[in-house]
Motif scaffolding. Structure first.
Motif: not given
Length: 260
Positions: A69-73, A93-99, A138-142
């Motif tokens: 589901n586009k989330l990587t471990k 990887e967490v969808k909405d939040g910090d990994d 730096y790419r996600k939360d910006a």
């Protein structure tokens, strides 16, 4: 002649569509290309750390990763030198939040969770990547701004300025994303004093089993004259990888010895 005209129209439409993506849409597509994991694969890489005196610290890393589901471990195990030998790094990887990020130190039989802002901004096991870099913060939360398109070598690239929304080591980053496949070819990092001090650069890309894979990349800290080079030795997209591997309690499990 008719077919040539149709082909030219299709190419023009494709270029027009591509160039009209917003900065966020371009960034979202680039997030499929991760720094330290691969989709559903087992990879062996060589990591080379070079200090200002040209001394080299060579490490081997085995990475096993799974995407759903586009989330990587991903779980990585290190060898080379007494301090790093047997260390394991787990990221979820967490969808909405910090990994979720965990580091296992075998000498102390201890698992540390990297959770606080200060910990996320620390450098990862002596490399030039921070823990936040590895999850692409730096790419996600910006907040994004599309700058003028450019070229790296023969490659046409989008140029995106990203300013962090939350506390960060960086005042901004400038990301150069190849138009043909959205691979980030270069990233410039600016410190809190707005000075350019660090650069990530893709040196080589290979096509393996029909997938474009970054095979050599480098991150250089211009301030302390230290560099980290990642070289892909091999990758297996048919490796059998179980969900149970990505459990922090299993980091101590001896069967996780995947080293070369």
């Amino acid at each position: 002649m008719k077919y040539l005209s149709i082909l030219l129209i299709l190419i023009s439409v494709s270029i027009y569509s591509n160039n009209n993506f917003t900065a966020k849409e371009i960034i979202d597509k680039s997030l499929e290309h991760k720094t330290f994991s691969y989709d559903n694969a087992e990879a062996n890489i060589t990591m080379i750390l070079i200090d200002k005196n040209k001394n080299k610290d060579i490490r081997k890393v085995k990475i096993r990763s799974k995407t759903k589901n586009k989330l990587t471990k991903a779980i990585s195990q290190f060898s080379g030198g007494t301090e790093i030998n047997g260390v394991k790094f787990l990221t979820i990887e967490v969808k909405d939040g910090d990994d979720e990020q965990y580091v296992y130190y075998p000498a102390q039989n201890k698992i540390n969770r990297i959770v606080s802002k200060s910990s996320k901004n620390e450098y990862f096991l002596g490399t030039d990547f921070t823990y936040a870099d590895l999850e692409g913060k730096y790419r996600k939360d910006a907040e994004y701004k599309k700058l003028e398109d450019s070229k790296i070598g023969q490659h046409e690239v989008f140029v995106i300025e990203a300013k962090p929304k939350k506390d960060s080591n960086y005042s901004k980053t400038i990301i150069y994303i190849r138009k043909s496949d959205y691979i980030p070819l270069k990233v410039k990092f600016f410190n809190k004093d707005k000075k350019y001090f660090k650069q990530y650069l893709v040196k080589k890309i290979k096509k393996i089993d029909g997938k474009k894979i970054i095979s050599i990349s480098q991150i250089l800290n211009k301030k302390n004259k230290h560099a980290t080079i990642l070289k892909l030795d091999n990758i297996d997209f048919d490796a059998k990888i179980s969900d149970s591997e990505f459990n922090k309690e299993n980091l101590r499990w001896k069967k996780h010895t995947y080293l070369y």
